[in-house]
Design a protein around this motif. Structure first.
Motif, PDB file in Angstrom:
ATOM      1  N   ALA A  51       0.806  -1.228   0.000  1.00 17.93           N
ATOM      2  CA  ALA A  51       0.000   0.000   0.000  1.00 17.93           C
ATOM      3  C   ALA A  51       0.837   1.274   0.000  1.00 17.93           C
ATOM      4  CB  ALA A  51      -0.929   0.004   1.212  1.00 17.93           C
ATOM      5  N   ALA A  52       1.987   1.264   0.648  1.00 15.76           N
ATOM      6  CA  ALA A  52       2.780   2.491   0.803  1.00 15.76           C
ATOM      7  C   ALA A  52       3.128   3.165  -0.529  1.00 15.76           C
ATOM      8  CB  ALA A  52       4.035   2.202   1.624  1.00 15.76           C
ATOM      9  N   PRO A  53       3.534   2.434  -1.569  1.00 16.71           N
ATOM     10  CA  PRO A  53       3.835   3.119  -2.837  1.00 16.71           C
ATOM     11  C   PRO A  53       2.627   3.830  -3.438  1.00 16.71           C
ATOM     12  CG  PRO A  53       4.830   0.933  -2.808  1.00 16.71           C
ATOM     13  CD  PRO A  53       3.919   1.013  -1.617  1.00 16.71           C
ATOM     14  N   ARG A  54       1.442   3.278  -3.253  1.00 13.75           N
ATOM     15  CA  ARG A  54       0.241   3.933  -3.784  1.00 13.75           C
ATOM     16  C   ARG A  54      -0.036   5.240  -3.048  1.00 13.75           C
ATOM     17  NH1 ARG A  54      -1.380  -1.624  -4.237  1.00 13.75           N
ATOM     18  NH2 ARG A  54      -2.539  -1.605  -2.274  1.00 13.75           N
ATOM     19  N   LEU A  55       0.196   5.254  -1.742  1.00 10.18           N
ATOM     20  CA  LEU A  55       0.023   6.491  -0.986  1.00 10.18           C
ATOM     21  C   LEU A  55       1.145   7.477  -1.287  1.00 10.18           C
ATOM     22  CD1 LEU A  55      -1.246   5.175   2.460  1.00 10.18           C
ATOM     23  CD2 LEU A  55      -2.550   6.354   0.714  1.00 10.18           C
ATOM     24  N   ALA A  56       2.339   6.971  -1.503  1.00  9.53           N
ATOM     25  CA  ALA A  56       3.453   7.844  -1.868  1.00  9.53           C
ATOM     26  C   ALA A  56       3.163   8.591  -3.168  1.00  9.53           C
ATOM     27  CB  ALA A  56       4.742   7.038  -1.989  1.00  9.53           C
ATOM     28  N   ALA A  57       2.419   7.944  -4.060  1.00  7.31           N
ATOM     29  CA  ALA A  57       2.074   8.572  -5.342  1.00  7.31           C
ATOM     30  C   ALA A  57       1.168   9.792  -5.162  1.00  7.31           C
ATOM     31  CB  ALA A  57       1.400   7.552  -6.257  1.00  7.31           C
ATOM     32  N   THR A 101       3.087   1.020  10.462  1.00 11.85           N
ATOM     33  CA  THR A 101       2.441   1.210   9.160  1.00 11.85           C
ATOM     34  C   THR A 101       2.908   2.529   8.540  1.00 11.85           C
ATOM     35  OG1 THR A 101       0.508  -0.107   9.765  1.00 11.85           O
ATOM     36  CG2 THR A 101       0.203   1.529   8.020  1.00 11.85           C
ATOM     37  N   GLN A 102       2.879   3.587   9.321  1.00 16.37           N
ATOM     38  CA  GLN A 102       3.295   4.893   8.800  1.00 16.37           C
ATOM     39  C   GLN A 102       4.779   4.923   8.460  1.00 16.37           C
ATOM     40  OE1 GLN A 102       2.160   7.245   7.120  1.00 16.37           O
ATOM     41  NE2 GLN A 102       1.183   8.666   8.562  1.00 16.37           N
ATOM     42  N   ALA A 139       9.429   6.034   4.885  1.00 20.19           N
ATOM     43  CA  ALA A 139      10.688   5.623   4.251  1.00 20.19           C
ATOM     44  C   ALA A 139      10.697   5.928   2.757  1.00 20.19           C
ATOM     45  CB  ALA A 139      10.915   4.132   4.473  1.00 20.19           C
ATOM     46  N   LEU A 140       9.510   5.950   2.140  1.00 19.73           N
ATOM     47  CA  LEU A 140       9.425   6.212   0.703  1.00 19.73           C
ATOM     48  C   LEU A 140       9.396   7.700   0.366  1.00 19.73           C
ATOM     49  CD1 LEU A 140       6.787   3.552  -0.456  1.00 19.73           C
ATOM     50  CD2 LEU A 140       9.298   3.409  -0.534  1.00 19.73           C
ATOM     51  N   ASN A 178      -7.964  -3.455   6.802  1.00 19.19           N
ATOM     52  CA  ASN A 178      -6.540  -3.241   7.094  1.00 19.19           C
ATOM     53  C   ASN A 178      -5.818  -2.675   5.883  1.00 19.19           C
ATOM     54  OD1 ASN A 178      -6.899  -6.046   9.046  1.00 19.19           O
ATOM     55  ND2 ASN A 178      -5.965  -4.219   9.915  1.00 19.19           N
ATOM     56  N   CYS A 179      -5.039  -1.622   6.123  1.00 19.40           N
ATOM     57  CA  CYS A 179      -4.224  -0.944   5.102  1.00 19.40           C
ATOM     58  C   CYS A 179      -5.068  -0.307   3.996  1.00 19.40           C
ATOM     59  CB  CYS A 179      -3.160  -1.875   4.524  1.00 19.40           C
ATOM     60  SG  CYS A 179      -1.515  -1.433   5.132  1.00 19.40           S
TER      61      CYS A 179
END
Length: 199
Positions: A39-45, A62-63, A68-69, A177-178
């Motif tokens: 999920a993190a890369p999608r939120l980073a976008a 989770t955060q 990190a990204l 979740n996520c």
């Protein structure tokens, strides 16, 4: 317009086992860690500019996956913690039903629970919404704020920010979740719902 993303933490062993967590500090499971990685890369976008988090380990970790990204610091706020479920924490739904049948039935219907040390919904809504509104007010216009938090906390805060009656929380459905809820804010129109349960 400011975008506020309420991001529920990844899965824990207690989530998988159907145990009520509340404010008990449970770590992410291996599945939860993998959910964060996905999920993190999608939120980073979305190009976040502010990261805030509940100080409970499952939300903080989770955060950390997103931080990190995007190379941003994380501000921790205990007001973003999950609802305190008192004596129910650590128990499964059948275990709670056996000991507090009427109270648990009220909770399932989205009605008030006034025993077992369960935090009142009004108190939960006010503390989480206050933390989120403060973060939005402190950020520049056009900010993208990602708040790592918890299922009930996110759902009830969403209703509070949108000005919906507390009974509407159950109509939103559980935040997986996520997954995340996306809210928009501007000083003219106030709060608006953009999306719910975004994977």
């Amino acid at each position: 317009m400011t975008l506020l993303v309420l991001w529920r933490h990844g899965q824990t062993a207690w989530n998988f086992g159907g145990r009520i967590q509340g404010q008990t500090d449970i770590a992410l499971s291996e599945t939860g860690v993998e959910q964060v990685r996905a999920a993190a890369p999608r939120l980073a976008a979305l190009k976040p500019t502010v990261l805030i988090s509940s100080d409970l380990q499952r939300a903080a970790d989770t955060q950390a996956g997103l931080a990190a990204l995007v190379d941003l610091p994380v501000r921790y706020d205990a007001r973003l913690r999950e609802r305190n479920f008192g004596d129910w924490e650590g128990l499964t739904h059948p275990e709670i039903t056996a000991r507090w049948p009427e109270s648990f039935a009220r909770w399932r219907r989205g009605e008030p629970v006034d025993d077992a040390g369960v935090e009142e919904v009004d108190a939960l809504s006010k503390r989480v919404a206050a933390a989120l509104q403060e973060a939005v007010d402190a950020a520049p216009e056009g900010a993208v704020i990602v708040a790592a938090t918890h299922g009930a906390a996110a759902r009830h805060a969403t209703c509070a920010l949108l000005g919906w009656p507390v009974e509407f929380a159950t109509t939103l459905g559980a935040l997986h979740n996520c997954h995340s809820t996306h809210l928009l804010y501007d000083t003219v129109r106030g709060w608006q719902m953009a999306a719910h349960n975004v994977p």
